[in-house]
Motif scaffolding. Structure first.
Motif, short mmCIF file in Angstrom:
data_model
loop_
_atom_site.label_atom_id
_atom_site.label_comp_id
_atom_site.label_asym_id
_atom_site.label_seq_id
_atom_site.Cartn_x
_atom_site.Cartn_y
_atom_site.Cartn_z
N TYR A 58 0.83 -1.21 0.00
CA TYR A 58 0.00 0.00 0.00
C TYR A 58 0.86 1.27 0.00
CZ TYR A 58 -4.11 -2.87 0.57
OH TYR A 58 -5.11 -3.79 0.35
N PRO A 59 0.31 2.39 -0.48
CA PRO A 59 1.09 3.62 -0.61
C PRO A 59 1.63 4.13 0.71
CG PRO A 59 -0.98 3.77 -1.84
CD PRO A 59 -1.06 2.54 -1.00
N GLU A 61 2.00 7.16 1.56
CA GLU A 61 1.26 8.34 2.03
C GLU A 61 0.17 7.97 3.02
OE1 GLU A 61 -1.68 10.09 -0.77
OE2 GLU A 61 -0.84 8.68 -2.20
N TRP A 62 -0.30 6.72 2.99
CA TRP A 62 -1.33 6.28 3.92
C TRP A 62 -0.77 5.38 5.02
CZ3 TRP A 62 -5.38 9.13 3.77
CH2 TRP A 62 -5.84 9.68 2.56
N GLY A 63 0.54 5.26 5.09
CA GLY A 63 1.14 4.44 6.12
C GLY A 63 1.56 3.06 5.65
N GLY A 64 1.47 2.82 4.34
CA GLY A 64 1.86 1.52 3.80
C GLY A 64 3.35 1.44 3.53
N GLY A 65 3.78 0.31 3.00
CA GLY A 65 5.19 0.09 2.74
C GLY A 65 5.65 0.54 1.37
N GLY A 66 4.69 0.80 0.47
CA GLY A 66 5.04 1.25 -0.87
C GLY A 66 5.84 0.25 -1.67
N GLN A 67 5.66 -1.05 -1.41
CA GLN A 67 6.45 -2.08 -2.09
C GLN A 67 5.71 -2.66 -3.30
OE1 GLN A 67 9.65 -3.15 -1.41
NE2 GLN A 67 9.63 -1.35 -0.06
N LEU A 113 -7.78 4.60 7.24
CA LEU A 113 -6.72 3.86 6.56
C LEU A 113 -5.37 3.85 7.30
CD1 LEU A 113 -6.52 2.08 4.11
CD2 LEU A 113 -5.83 4.07 2.74
N PRO A 114 -4.90 4.99 7.84
CA PRO A 114 -3.60 4.94 8.53
C PRO A 114 -3.57 3.93 9.67
CG PRO A 114 -4.21 7.21 8.08
CD PRO A 114 -5.42 6.37 7.75
N GLU A 115 -4.64 3.82 10.41
CA GLU A 115 -4.71 2.87 11.52
C GLU A 115 -4.67 1.43 10.99
OE1 GLU A 115 -5.37 2.48 15.87
OE2 GLU A 115 -4.71 4.06 14.54
N MET A 116 -5.38 1.19 9.88
CA MET A 116 -5.43 -0.15 9.30
C MET A 116 -4.08 -0.55 8.73
SD MET A 116 -9.15 0.48 7.53
CE MET A 116 -9.09 -0.81 6.31
N LEU A 117 -3.40 0.38 8.09
CA LEU A 117 -2.12 0.07 7.46
C LEU A 117 -0.96 0.17 8.44
CD1 LEU A 117 -2.51 1.84 3.99
CD2 LEU A 117 -2.91 -0.56 4.57
N GLY A 118 -1.16 0.85 9.55
CA GLY A 118 -0.09 1.01 10.52
C GLY A 118 0.14 -0.20 11.39
N GLY A 119 -0.69 -1.23 11.23
CA GLY A 119 -0.52 -2.46 12.00
C GLY A 119 -1.20 -2.45 13.34
N ASN A 120 -1.98 -1.40 13.62
CA ASN A 120 -2.67 -1.32 14.91
C ASN A 120 -3.99 -2.08 14.93
OD1 ASN A 120 -0.71 0.44 16.07
ND2 ASN A 120 -1.60 2.13 14.91
N THR A 121 -4.53 -2.34 13.73
CA THR A 121 -5.78 -3.09 13.65
C THR A 121 -5.63 -4.18 12.59
OG1 THR A 121 -6.68 -1.53 12.01
CG2 THR A 121 -7.20 -1.13 14.33
N ILE A 122 -6.39 -5.25 12.77
CA ILE A 122 -6.40 -6.38 11.83
C ILE A 122 -7.78 -6.46 11.20
CG2 ILE A 122 -6.48 -8.90 11.75
CD1 ILE A 122 -3.72 -8.01 11.68
N GLY A 123 -7.81 -6.72 9.89
CA GLY A 123 -9.08 -6.76 9.18
C GLY A 123 -9.47 -8.14 8.71
#
Length: 379
Positions: A58-59, A61-67, A113-123
């Motif tokens: 994920y990008p 800019e939203w807290g992803g790894g950009g890979q 999205l930042p919370e979801m991509l930051g590893g603080n929550t699991i979906g």
């Protein structure tokens, strides 16, 4: 055995090494204990989140790894080679972040999205129902519009991380036909949402799979992703990527089975020599290695097409089909290499065999993959 990988950047190589280190130090020491006891590995996903392994494609800019996807999938394979259940849950989490990124409004993305991509929550992903699996258009769970949002009633099935996840992508019917399904981002603590007891599965015991029951559960209108009736499009848009995730998991599982079989064959002696030196068994191991390498090549080809912006739907189905069939064959053959010992729970190969079976079923059965491929050829 560490797989020698062709990676696009030094950063990607460092990331693979990080994944290997975490897999070896965090996952491998406890996997047998949790799978046998069927207990949830508290803290494991938080550790993966802290390392940035839950949001790699994920990008930034939203807290992803950009890979690139080819890098993310190879990380997933590394995790699966130590613990398939955890790798499947990571793949499902990545899948469950897609609807918000691709179809959410800017306000929705900034909020969640930042919370979801930051590893603080699991979906978790809630598309299937007791009577709607591969036929996603047969969804019967209803979301009736009311003042301020929707009332959801119905049952969703086969939810990886059900009852444990922090948020759920729920696909529910808001109208008639295939264009009458909408997508909602539902929090775990929603009034009217409850979960059934975990399914008693053949494998993947450490991460629960459950049903979810919605009894007049009220969801605010701002939790609808995309427009009303766009749900099936949202669901299908993520499936190709999800299939690649399962292909990578299956490849990691097959690699683990191959590694165990080779190690055993180098130690076990019959008729005066190591069994790997008997041509019949050596050829079996060679076929297993060829199947693993082929599986890896197919998912990487599809991932590179995705990264290049090319169509990859057929290639994703090919990868899912080839990799999961390979996993079933390789894990079965690994049990054969171990002989009678392979049929006992003293060795991991029997677990690998049980875990491999589900990869041929979820994210679209392999019969569905053949249907996708044949229809692509017909065009």
């Amino acid at each position: 055995m560490a797989v020698e990988r062709l990676l696009p950047t030094d950063e990607a190589r460092d990331l693979i090494q990080l994944a290997r280190d975490i897999a070896d130090k965090v996952l491998a020491p406890i996997v047998d204990e949790h799978e046998k006891a069927q207990t949830y590995p508290e803290g494991v996903f938080a550790r993966l989140g802290e390392a940035g392994l839950l949001s790699l494609p994920y990008p930034e800019e939203w807290g992803g790894g950009g890979q690139p996807y080819e890098v993310y999938l190879q990380v997933l394979e590394e995790l699966a080679a130590r613990w398939a259940a955890v790798a499947v849950a990571v793949s499902v989490h990545s899948l469950s972040c897609h609807p918000l990124l691709a179809f959410g409004t800017e306000e929705q993305k900034q909020r969640w999205l930042p919370e979801m991509l930051g590893g603080n929550t699991i979906g978790a992903y809630s598309l299937s129902e007791p009577q709607a699996g591969s036929d996603a258009a047969a969804v019967a769970c209803k979301a009736n519009p009311v003042e301020g949002g929707y009332r959801i009633n119905g049952t969703k099935a086969w939810i990886t991380h059900g009852g444990v996840a922090d948020f759920y992508n729920v696909f529910a019917r808001t109208g008639a036909g295939s264009r009458g399904i909408s997508c909602f981002l539902v929090p775990k603590d929603l009034d009217g949402l409850s979960f059934g007891k975990p399914e008693e599965k053949m494998g993947l015991h450490a991460v629960p799979t459950t049903t979810a029951h919605y009894d007049h559960a009220m969801v605010s209108e701002d939790r609808r992703l995309g427009s009303e009736g766009q749900g099936l499009q949202i669901a299908l848009s993520a499936l190709d990527a999800g299939r690649l995730g399962i292909a990578a998991v299956a490849t990691g599982l097959a690699q683990a089975a191959l590694d165990e079989a080779v190690a055993y064959a180098k130690e076990r002696t019959t008729f005066g020599k190591k069994i790997i030196d008997h041509q019949g068994l050596g050829f079996l191991l060679a076929d297993m290695a060829a199947a693993v390498d082929s599986a890896r090549a197919t998912y990487l080809d599809a991932a590179r097409r995705r990264d290049a912006g090319l169509s990859y739907s057929r290639q994703a189905s090919v990868a899912k089909l080839v990799a999961t069939d390979a996993a079933m064959k390789v894990t079965t053959d690994a049990v054969q290499v171990f002989g009678g010992s392979g049929y006992t729970r003293d060795f991991r190969v029997e677990r690998y065999m049980r875990e491999a079976k589900i990869t041929q079923i979820f994210e679209g059965t392999n019969q569905i993959q053949r249907l996708v491929i044949s229809r692509s050829l017909a065009k």
